[in-house]
Design an enzyme around this catalytic site. Structure first.
Site, PDB file in Angstrom:
ATOM      1  N   ARG A 210      57.414  54.836 -86.906  1.00  0.00           N
ATOM      2  CA  ARG A 210      56.044  55.250 -86.812  1.00  0.00           C
ATOM      3  C   ARG A 210      55.997  56.951 -87.164  1.00  0.00           C
ATOM      4  O   ARG A 210      56.860  57.617 -86.835  1.00  0.00           O
ATOM      5  CB  ARG A 210      55.110  55.012 -85.531  1.00  0.00           C
ATOM      6  CG  ARG A 210      55.657  55.792 -84.473  1.00  0.00           C
ATOM      7  CD  ARG A 210      55.223  55.045 -83.221  1.00  0.00           C
ATOM      8  NE  ARG A 210      56.385  53.796 -83.225  1.00  0.00           N
ATOM      9  CZ  ARG A 210      56.589  53.178 -82.024  1.00  0.00           C
ATOM     10  NH1 ARG A 210      55.837  53.415 -80.700  1.00  0.00           N
ATOM     11  NH2 ARG A 210      57.423  52.075 -82.163  1.00  0.00           N
ATOM     12  N   ASP A 213      53.035  58.881 -82.624  1.00  0.00           N
ATOM     13  CA  ASP A 213      52.764  57.916 -81.826  1.00  0.00           C
ATOM     14  C   ASP A 213      52.247  58.812 -80.435  1.00  0.00           C
ATOM     15  O   ASP A 213      52.975  59.777 -80.058  1.00  0.00           O
ATOM     16  CB  ASP A 213      53.904  57.023 -81.151  1.00  0.00           C
ATOM     17  CG  ASP A 213      53.428  55.881 -80.269  1.00  0.00           C
ATOM     18  OD1 ASP A 213      52.142  55.545 -80.123  1.00  0.00           O
ATOM     19  OD2 ASP A 213      54.365  55.439 -79.381  1.00  0.00           O
TER      20      ASP A 213
END
Length: 274
Positions: A210, A213
């Site tokens: 990702r 986060d």
């Protein structure tokens, strides 16, 4: 906490559901309690160390003169926000808006709305393992700093950690931060999700890579369990990449469910891994 009270300040405003109320205006009674620490002001006799109730009264008057709302619920909400944002020493406010002789077609002395609003303390875990990781984390901090209803209090150092959850991916850069916010938990979650989306976060693989986060670890001492949000974070006690930066900024913050401080949780985790 100490309190400074203004009781039934008489103001004139143009607030109401009916057009005539907005055009002609009417009298309102405003009561405000400001929660603040008056100890220093009491010891030094210095008004700068307290919240000046004269200034607050004048700000209330200006607020009513410069705004028009349909609902007194909105009047109370917006006034509370304005006072909390204007006065740095104010931790919480109670606002009561009374509307004498409200147009409800039956005899009534007055109707009123009374609310309590204040600053909340939240801790947020940050992480990234794609692209310019530090830039993503720094940008998230800046967006929180620049949000009207958030104040960034502390930011941890960033640490490099191995991926968690068994998905093969690049190493993470992790951190934690402490904020004060006027947002409710679900509102804060929505803001964090928006910041993640602006960083290009895609939720395609559970525990996968990702760009950004952002997780709420603690919100005051609240225990929240809804389909959208669990606070304290349900697995933080097993995650060194969360506890290490948290222990840097808040080692003595106590987990409201487990009853241990962040430092104690980190010591237990380190012991279990040795």
């Amino acid at each position: 906490m100490d309190k400074i009270s203004i009781d039934k300040l008489v103001v004139f405003g143009n607030h109401g559901v009916f057009e005539a109320e907005n055009m002609l205006g009417q009298k309102f009674l405003v009561s405000v309690v400001v929660y603040t620490d008056t100890r220093k002001a009491g010891l030094t006799d210095d008004l700068a160390c307290s919240v000046n109730y004269g200034d607050v009264s004048r700000d209330i008057l200006k607020f009513f003169q410069n705004n028009t709302f349909k609902l007194i619920e909105t009047v109370a909400e917006k006034l509370a926000q304005e006072l909390l944002l204007r006065y740095d020493l104010a931790e919480k406010v109670d606002v009561k808006i009374e509307k004498p002789w409200a147009p409800v077609a039956i005899p009534v002395d007055s109707v009123s709305v009374e609310i309590s609003r204040g600053w909340h303390r939240a801790y947020i875990a940050t992480g990234s393992n794609m692209g310019d990781k530090k830039a993503y984390l720094d940008e998230a901090v800046e967006k929180l700093k620049n949000h009207s209803y958030c104040k960034v209090v502390k930011v941890s150092d960033y640490i490099t950690t191995e991926p968690y959850g068994g998905v093969e991916q690049d190493v993470f850069l992790n951190g934690a931060l402490e904020i004060k916010t006027l947002l409710y938990p679900e509102e804060l979650l929505a803001l964090l999700n928006r910041i993640e989306a602006e960083a290009g976060r895609e939720r395609t693989i559970h525990w996968g890579p990702r760009t950004l986060d952002l997780d709420i670890l603690f919100y005051d001492d609240c225990i929240i369990d809804t389909p959208a949000l669990t606070v304290p974070h349900i697995d933080m006690q097993n995650r060194g990449f969360v506890l290490i930066p948290m222990a840097q900024i808040a080692p003595y913050h106590r987990h409201p469910v487990l009853g241990c401080t962040v430092g104690q949780l980190l010591s237990r985790l380190d012991g279990s891994l040795s």
